[in-house]
Scaffold this active site. Structure first.
Site, PDB file in Angstrom:
ATOM      1  N   HIS A 228       0.674  -0.921   0.379  1.00 11.92           N
ATOM      2  CA  HIS A 228       0.237  -0.048  -0.113  1.00 11.92           C
ATOM      3  C   HIS A 228       0.719   0.978  -0.240  1.00 11.92           C
ATOM      4  O   HIS A 228       1.675   1.391   0.817  1.00 11.92           O
ATOM      5  CB  HIS A 228      -0.551   0.397   1.098  1.00 11.92           C
ATOM      6  CG  HIS A 228      -2.314   0.859   1.399  1.00 11.92           C
ATOM      7  ND1 HIS A 228      -1.988   2.859   1.260  1.00 11.92           N
ATOM      8  CD2 HIS A 228      -3.299   0.641   0.685  1.00 11.92           C
ATOM      9  CE1 HIS A 228      -2.942   2.711   1.187  1.00 11.92           C
ATOM     10  NE2 HIS A 228      -4.247   1.914   1.094  1.00 11.92           N
TER      11      HIS A 228
ATOM     12  N   ARG B 251      -5.379  10.026  -1.361  1.00 12.08           N
ATOM     13  CA  ARG B 251      -5.497  10.452  -2.729  1.00 12.08           C
ATOM     14  C   ARG B 251      -6.268  10.882  -3.606  1.00 12.08           C
ATOM     15  O   ARG B 251      -5.947  11.525  -4.545  1.00 12.08           O
ATOM     16  CB  ARG B 251      -4.378   8.746  -3.520  1.00 12.08           C
ATOM     17  CG  ARG B 251      -2.758   9.763  -2.766  1.00 12.08           C
ATOM     18  CD  ARG B 251      -1.538   8.431  -3.744  1.00 12.08           C
ATOM     19  NE  ARG B 251      -2.179   7.073  -2.713  1.00 12.08           N
ATOM     20  CZ  ARG B 251      -2.315   6.123  -3.086  1.00 12.08           C
ATOM     21  NH1 ARG B 251      -2.587   5.956  -4.968  1.00 12.08           N
ATOM     22  NH2 ARG B 251      -2.840   5.278  -2.595  1.00 12.08           N
TER      23      ARG B 251
END
Ligand SMILES: Cc1cc2nc3c(=O)[nH]c(=O)nc-3n(C[C@H](O)[C@H](O)[C@H](O)COP(=O)(O)OP(=O)(O)OC[C@H]3O[C@@H](n4cnc5c(N)ncnc54)[C@H](O)[C@@H]3O)c2cc1C
Length: 576
Positions: free
Chosen positions: A240, A262
């Site tokens: 991740h 994000r």
């Protein structure tokens, strides 16, 4: 002192109490209430493992406009065509059954739209918003409801019991049971079972930065290797991109700052506070997990690391108040560690999250060893080279349920218990109890060396030289663990002893990851070779299989069977 195991007999033994283990217990009891089902778990039932940690949610094609074909194609494209297509098809079709079961039989409350339909959100790599969730604490909802249902049934619980070794039958007919350790007393327990499920949840905790729960140390995979079972796709470890960097000595380091940051427009900045993702991918921060993780590592390697060795995530340009409202959990998590996510900069680093590889298994959850079944993150083949966010908990609950039903069917027709191989029991006892009373080893140094080796040389950017270096180091670490004794004679809750057992398994599975990574001479999905950066021809895709061979490991490449769709084609074309 000779150690003689206490013996327990059961019809069905389930190792692990995550989504896979608990669903297996419920389905086995539903199919055959008269059977005795035992759940054995390294921690407390319902309180350990990663299913409880699921934040984002559960992928399933429910809404009008979505379809199992679309979910399947997203899964195969995401897996870069390495998936076992029968397993992937089972995942997407059975997920529809399982989610209704979770809601209507087990009582899970998932978030809903104003019209009453189940709310489904967007997740990376999917062409449709299909992720069912309960806020950002989906796993707690699922595991709490599953645990309650298991508690109210007649299921035997062996908590704080760790599985040590799969014990074959003396007549070679398959599995006879599992040698376990009662961690509270230090006493060995031999559980003889007519069918056993491996559902210990993998967990790449051999990397310096990692997300899974601390109880997961690849025990199931190590036991499977020692028992001679084939593991597939072991080189495929998912990272991740944004693990929290909170400093050494805190388990908060490595924990996930969610992808939605994000997705919402968060920036990644290097040490000089410049955005850099656009240099690596036109989607910039919104590129897929593997691309963002690789780009961060390159930026770091090129000398642009922040003070603690990562990069920054910045959200403040989106308005601190809005960020605080939208990402309450993440903002609070950072504040707990002294960081201001909404208004300042927070250091992040890619973190090992999930293993796509594991025990080779069939859609009915049978394995190469008769009477041994496998489900959840201990298995390989469902996700291929990459797992879509939201397909992890679907995988464990779908196949856990199928395994429970399959074991119940098999056991109903075979009520005899196989005789355990005494040599297998002796070897398992010697492995676990042999170190007691011997001079101590430096387990902390071994762990740090393992973290560094896997992170530096078997991590996000790999090449032949690094993998060769890692091979030597891992062999050295295996020898160091074997040498390390546990001088403290008290066996009750001896955490140093548990630590040593954990490290032994982690080193063995690390060797399997390294061996598969060396054998795969192309780059795809989570596996990137700097010396072989291209993806080879999809139409002739092969997957890796690692097996124990003597004292070492053997890797073979097996062709992928495109049983539902071939590269270049789509089930959506057929449906149109
Ligand atoms: C922070 C985080 C967030 C995640 N978010 C998502 C998400 O949003 N969506 C998604 O789909 N997936 C997500 N995942 C992945 C998901 O959690 C896993 O794919 C899935 O839940 C694994 O289920 P499992 O039953 O195989 O294993 P687990 O739930 O991990 O359970 C494993 C069980 O085995 C036990 N065990 C381990 N070793 C032994 C032993 N030697 N003997 C006995 N018992 C043992 C453990 O104690 C535990 O009870 C996330 C993972 C993490 C870490």
């Amino acid at each position: 002192m000779r150690t003689v195991p206490t013996t327990i007999e059961t019809d069905i033994l389930i190792l692990g109490s995550g989504g896979a283990g608990l669903f297996a217990a419920l389905h086995a009891k539903k199919a055959a209430p008269e059977l005795e089902v035992t759940v054995a778990v390294k921690g407390l039932l319902g309180k350990c493992g990663c299913t409880r940690m699921v934040q984002g949610g559960y992928n399933v094609a429910l809404a009008p406009g979505d379809s199992v074909e679309r979910h399947f194609m997203d899964t195969i494209e995401g897996g870069k065509w390495l998936n076992n297509q029968e397993l992937a098809w089972t995942l997407v079709t059975e997920a529809q059954v399982r989610i209704r079961e979770l809601e209507t039989e087990l009582g899970c409350f998932f978030d809903r739209n104003p019209d009453g339909s189940v709310h489904q959100k967007a997740f990376a790599g999917q062409t449709f918003d299909r992720t069912v969730h309960k806020g950002d604490l989906t796993g707690i909802e699922i595991i709490n409801r599953l645990s309650e249902q298991v508690w109210r049934r007649d299921v035997r619980r062996l908590e704080d019991h760790r599985a040590l070794e799969l014990i074959p039958a003396a007549d070679g007919s398959g599995l006879a049971g599992v040698l376990m350790l009662d961690m509270r007393t230090g006493i060995p327990v031999l559980v003889r079972a007519r069918a056993t499920l491996l559902a210990t949840g993998g967990g790449p905790t051999m990397y310096k930065f990692h997300t899974p729960s601390g109880d997961k140390t690849c025990d199931g995979l190590a036991m499977a290797l020692r028992a001679g079972l084939p593991l597939r796709d072991m080189e495929m470890v998912q990272f991740h991109p944004t693990g929290l960097l909170a400093g050494a000595g805190t388990r908060m380091t490595g924990t996930v700052l969610e992808e939605g940051l994000r997705g919402a427009g968060g920036y990644l900045l290097d040490a000089s506070q410049e955005r850099f993702m656009q240099h690596y991918d036109p989607r910039a921060e919104r590129a897929t997990r593997d691309v963002v993780s690789r780009s961060i590592m390159r930026r770091i390697r090129d000398g642009h690391a922040t003070p603690h060795g990562g990069v920054y995530i910045q959200m403040s340009h989106l308005g601190p108040a809005d960020v605080a409202a939208k990402f309450k959990g993440m903002v609070e998590r950072c504040a707990d560690c002294g960081f201001d996510l909404a208004g300042g900069l927070v250091e992040v680093i890619p973190t090992a999250h999930y293993m796509m590889g594991g025990v080779a298994f069939r859609p009915g959850c049978g394995t190469a060893l008769p009477r041994l079944y496998a489900a959840g993150e201990d298995t390989g083949g469902v996700h291929g080279a990459n797992r879509l966010g939201g397909n992890g908990v679907a995988n464990s609950t779908v196949f856990g349920g199928l395994a429970g039903s399959a074991m119940a069917r098999a056991v109903r027709g075979a009520r005899t218990l196989a005789e355990p191989d005494p040599h297998g029991v002796e070897a398992g006892l010697a492995r676990a109890y042999g170190p007691l009373g011997r001079p101590a080893g430096d387990l902390e140094a071994i762990r740090e060396a393992l973290y560094a080796t896997m992170w530096d040389d078997v991590g996000i950017l790999r090449d032949a030289a690094g993998l060769a270096r890692a091979g030597e180091r891992l062999d050295g670490l295996a020898a160091a663990v074997a040498e390390a004794g546990i001088p403290d004679g008290d066996r009750r809750y001896n955490l140093t002893w548990m630590d040593r057992l954990n490290l032994e398994n982690l080193v063995l599975v690390s060797q399997a990851i390294r061996a598969a990574a060396l054998a795969r001479t192309d780059s795809r999905g989570a596996h990137f070779r700097e010396d072989f950066p291209e993806t080879s021809d999809l139409a002739t895709s092969h997957y890796t299989v690692v097996r124990r061979a003597g004292d070492g490991l053997d890797v073979t490449m097996e062709p992928v069977a495109f049983t539902h769709v071939r590269p270049g084609a789509s089930l959506l074309d057929a449906a149109a």
